[in-house]
Write a protein that holds these residues in place. Structure first.
Motif, PDB file in Angstrom:
ATOM      1  N   ILE A 308       0.842  -1.195   0.000  1.00  0.00           N
ATOM      2  CA  ILE A 308       0.000   0.000   0.000  1.00  0.00           C
ATOM      3  C   ILE A 308       0.876   1.244   0.000  1.00  0.00           C
ATOM      4  CG2 ILE A 308      -1.583   1.357   1.426  1.00  0.00           C
ATOM      5  CD1 ILE A 308      -2.961  -1.276   2.140  1.00  0.00           C
ATOM      6  N   ILE A 309       1.862   1.292   0.876  1.00  0.00           N
ATOM      7  CA  ILE A 309       2.657   2.505   1.005  1.00  0.00           C
ATOM      8  C   ILE A 309       3.582   2.720  -0.194  1.00  0.00           C
ATOM      9  CG2 ILE A 309       4.532   1.421   2.317  1.00  0.00           C
ATOM     10  CD1 ILE A 309       3.088   4.998   2.726  1.00  0.00           C
ATOM     11  N   GLU A 310       4.134   1.655  -0.777  1.00  0.00           N
ATOM     12  CA  GLU A 310       5.056   1.851  -1.901  1.00  0.00           C
ATOM     13  C   GLU A 310       4.389   2.513  -3.110  1.00  0.00           C
ATOM     14  OE1 GLU A 310       8.680  -1.313  -1.257  1.00  0.00           O
ATOM     15  OE2 GLU A 310       7.156  -1.793  -2.743  1.00  0.00           O
ATOM     16  N   PRO A 311       3.211   2.046  -3.560  1.00  0.00           N
ATOM     17  CA  PRO A 311       2.566   2.764  -4.668  1.00  0.00           C
ATOM     18  C   PRO A 311       2.217   4.213  -4.321  1.00  0.00           C
ATOM     19  CG  PRO A 311       1.574   0.605  -4.363  1.00  0.00           C
ATOM     20  CD  PRO A 311       2.477   0.820  -3.195  1.00  0.00           C
ATOM     21  N   LEU A 312       1.874   4.469  -3.057  1.00  0.00           N
ATOM     22  CA  LEU A 312       1.585   5.833  -2.640  1.00  0.00           C
ATOM     23  C   LEU A 312       2.830   6.713  -2.744  1.00  0.00           C
ATOM     24  CD1 LEU A 312      -0.648   5.178   0.505  1.00  0.00           C
ATOM     25  CD2 LEU A 312      -1.398   6.049  -1.708  1.00  0.00           C
ATOM     26  N   ILE A 313       3.966   6.189  -2.294  1.00  0.00           N
ATOM     27  CA  ILE A 313       5.224   6.936  -2.407  1.00  0.00           C
ATOM     28  C   ILE A 313       5.568   7.183  -3.866  1.00  0.00           C
ATOM     29  CG2 ILE A 313       7.724   6.797  -2.027  1.00  0.00           C
ATOM     30  CD1 ILE A 313       7.097   5.263   0.577  1.00  0.00           C
TER      31      ILE A 313
END
Length: 638
Positions: A308-313
């Motif tokens: 979740i966090i990697e695509p957001l970054i």
């Protein structure tokens, strides 16, 4: 363009000698690696068949660093090999049936993100290559709603219509064959749902290899998971940004901003938590009985917060790159802050608070130490105090100074345990940038050399013989060979990249490679450091960076151009040149994204460069104009 000249002798530091040794070693290793596993036509020496949708990313991952090595200053041959192997893999996996129209027919954006790093690196390496420029526009159209053969994007609802997507459009119905090659791996993961018949979710494992369970899982996935949008699809912004870096069309930038804004609205509508499933009508939890958790690669399955966090970054960094607006980072910051607010101060890690990585029907779970690697990537983009605080609050300890060699030494907190991508030293690099790890350049470059040596030995061993990986038929036992190229690859250079570009390695699941600076050989008119020249970015702040350049040749003058940012997105405002004794030699106003530095034989300099960040339109283009820029081949219309 401002030009500086360094004439004073510079005693060669150990890091500089190690850098040039690494370049020489990597250039040779790249050739041996390709000769070991690639036929003369660019196809891989491998099995005659490959069922299932999984796997087209893995061969690309195994060879993608050929292009990035060239960007740093690798040999001309590494670029030739990069082109040859990309074309060969694309043809080969088209024949296997998974690639269509040169793009993966359908899979998720964790795997698309990994494999298509190869294309992003090729953009930096060879921006005038017509085939890839044209591919960039065509591949972006798969996701902007401009390709009628691949209706992946709903413009009205601002959503990507399935987690499984590609050149054949959204895939709402997956088959048992699609998942066949992943079954053995997924046996070791929790079940994707808590109500799979015959599976005790509490055990933390799900027997995909059991045919009856497997049929139930595929049916349940098609009912609940394969329609609608998921956060993982934000990695598609990388492909559209890739096209923008070639063409500069505002429509690409507008799409990235539109799509990221849609996800921010979903976060706001869901009480500050990003939902991991949005139905085709735009309703959160539409196929999950109203639950905002439980989607494909979401809060529950299989990796939780990581995917979740990697695509957001990645998406937030892409938006900043194209706009310079740091508020775009709030998309990712909000979720880092969310899990931090849910932390537990007690746990099995003394002194380190634990944050939840998953949400199931029972609530927040899978508490672990917060990973500083995620806010480090945000801090590198923003250089903001608030992102620095997000790093420091995770509780960096002595282990954050350790250098990690995959398979040989203990990993720093948050590091990967395998050789895959060799992206395990972001945290100690950050500590070096903070002045807390002064010996890091020498240690990481020596570790990088040791890793290459170990990889070459493994590649040359019977384990690395590609004839041993081949199979005349499909069986579950030999499926691990899809990862062999990554496991055997000796072309890894995280340390070399960190030291020369002054940046962490990209986020490995689809992130563009950002940089404080990059280089061009002014005499040969190509990307990368000239032969015999070493570079070290010693520090980076919001307004300046310090860079050391050394010419190790005692016979030739070298001339290089230093660019502000990987894509020329920054500007140098002022440059101060120092000799090895720390005395100021020259101070000049620059006000340009490029500065030229001439190095006499054996000479070096330290430059302190004042930087204005994100003030230029980012682009792949180099200093030397392409006479065919803008050319696009077009076919018949009827």
């Amino acid at each position: 363009m401002m030009k500086l000249a360094a004439e004073e002798t510079w005693d060669p530091p150990h890091w500089a000698l190690m850098e040039r040794l690494l370049f020489d070693t990597l250039n040779q290793a790249a050739v041996e690696f390709v000769n070991r596993y690639v036929r003369p036509d660019g196809t891989l020496i491998w099995r005659p068949d490959w069922p299932g949708m999984d796997g087209s990313d893995d061969p690309y991952e195994g060879f993608m660093y050929l292009a990035l090595l060239y960007v740093l200053g690798g040999s001309d041959e590494t670029l030739e090999l990069a082109h040859k192997v990309w074309e060969g893999i694309t043809w080969q996996w088209t024949e296997y049936g998974q690639i269509s129209r040169e793009f993966d027919a359908y899979y998720d954006w964790m795997h698309h993100g990994e494999g298509y790093l190869y294309l992003y690196f090729m953009g930096l390496a060879d921006p005038d290559y017509l085939k890839n420029r044209q591919r960039a526009k065509r591949f972006a159209a798969l996701y902007t709603g401009d390709d009628p053969e691949a209706p992946n994007y709903d413009r009205e609802k601002r959503l990507i219509r399935s987690p499984i997507n590609g050149s054949k459009g959204p895939q709402f119905d997956l088959t048992e064959e699609d998942w066949s090659t992943h079954r053995g791996i997924l046996d070791h993961y929790p079940a994707p749902f808590e109500d799979v018949p015959g599976v005790d979710y509490a055990l933390g494992k799900c027997p995909w290899s059991d045919d009856a369970v497997y049929k139930e899982i595929i049916q349940m996935m098609n009912q609940r998971m394969t329609r609608g949008d998921v956060p993982l699809n934000l990695n598609a912004t990388g492909m559209v940004t890739h096209a923008y870096l070639y063409a500069g069309q505002e429509s690409y930038r507008d799409w990235v901003l539109e799509y990221t804004a849609a996800w921010q609205e979903r976060i706001d509508a869901n009480g500050g938590i990003i939902p991991d499933n949005v139905g085709l009508s735009g309703i959160i939890g539409e196929y999950m009985d109203g639950k905002w958790w439980g989607g494909y690669y979401g809060w529950r399955w299989p990796h939780g917060f990581l995917t979740i966090i990697e695509p957001l970054i990645n998406a937030a960094a892409n938006a900043v790159l194209m706009t310079g607006n740091m508020k775009q980072l709030d998309l990712a910051r909000s979720q880092l802050d969310l899990i931090w607010e849910l932390r537990k101060e007690e746990g099995g890690h003394p002194g380190l608070p634990l944050v939840p990585y998953k949400h199931t029907d029972g609530g927040w779970t899978d508490y672990r130490p917060a990973n500083p690697m995620h806010p480090i990537h945000l801090w590198f983009i923003s250089m903001a105090d608030e992102d620095l605080e997000r790093i420091l609050r995770t509780g960096l300890d002595e282990s954050s100074l350790e250098v990690h060699i995959p398979g040989l030494s203990g990993a720093s907190k948050g590091s990967y345990q395998s050789t895959k991508h060799y992206n395990g030293n972001t945290i100690p690099w950050f500590q070096y940038m903070q002045g807390n790890n002064p010996n890091y350049p020498t240690r990481i470059l020596e570790a990088n050399y040791q890793l290459i040596h170990n990889q070459l030995r493994k590649m040359r061993s019977p384990e690395g013989d590609p004839e041993e990986w081949r199979s005349d038929g499909f069986n579950l036992e030999d499926l691990s060979s899809i990862h062999k190229w990554q496991e055997m690859c000796p072309v890894y250079f995280e340390g070399l990249l960190q030291m020369t570009l002054g940046a962490p390695m990209h986020v490995s699941h689809g992130g563009l490679q950002h940089a404080s600076v990059r280089y061009f050989d002014a005499l040969r008119q190509r990307p990368g450091l000239p032969a015999d020249v070493a570079a070290l970015v010693e520090s980076v702040t919001a307004s300046e960076l310090t860079l050391q350049l050394v010419n190790l040749s005692l016979f030739e003058r070298k001339e290089l151009v230093v660019q502000a940012g990987a894509y020329g997105e920054h500007n140098f405002e002022e440059a101060v040149m120092y000799n090895q004794q720390g005395e100021v030699i020259q101070q000049v106003e620059v006000r340009d994204k490029w500065i030229c530095v001439e190095l006499a034989p054996g000479a070096g300099t330290r430059l302190k460069l004042t930087v204005a960040r994100y003030v230029n339109r980012p682009a792949y283009e180099s200093l030397w104009p392409d006479p065919h820029k803008g050319d696009i081949l077009k076919g018949r219309t009827n």
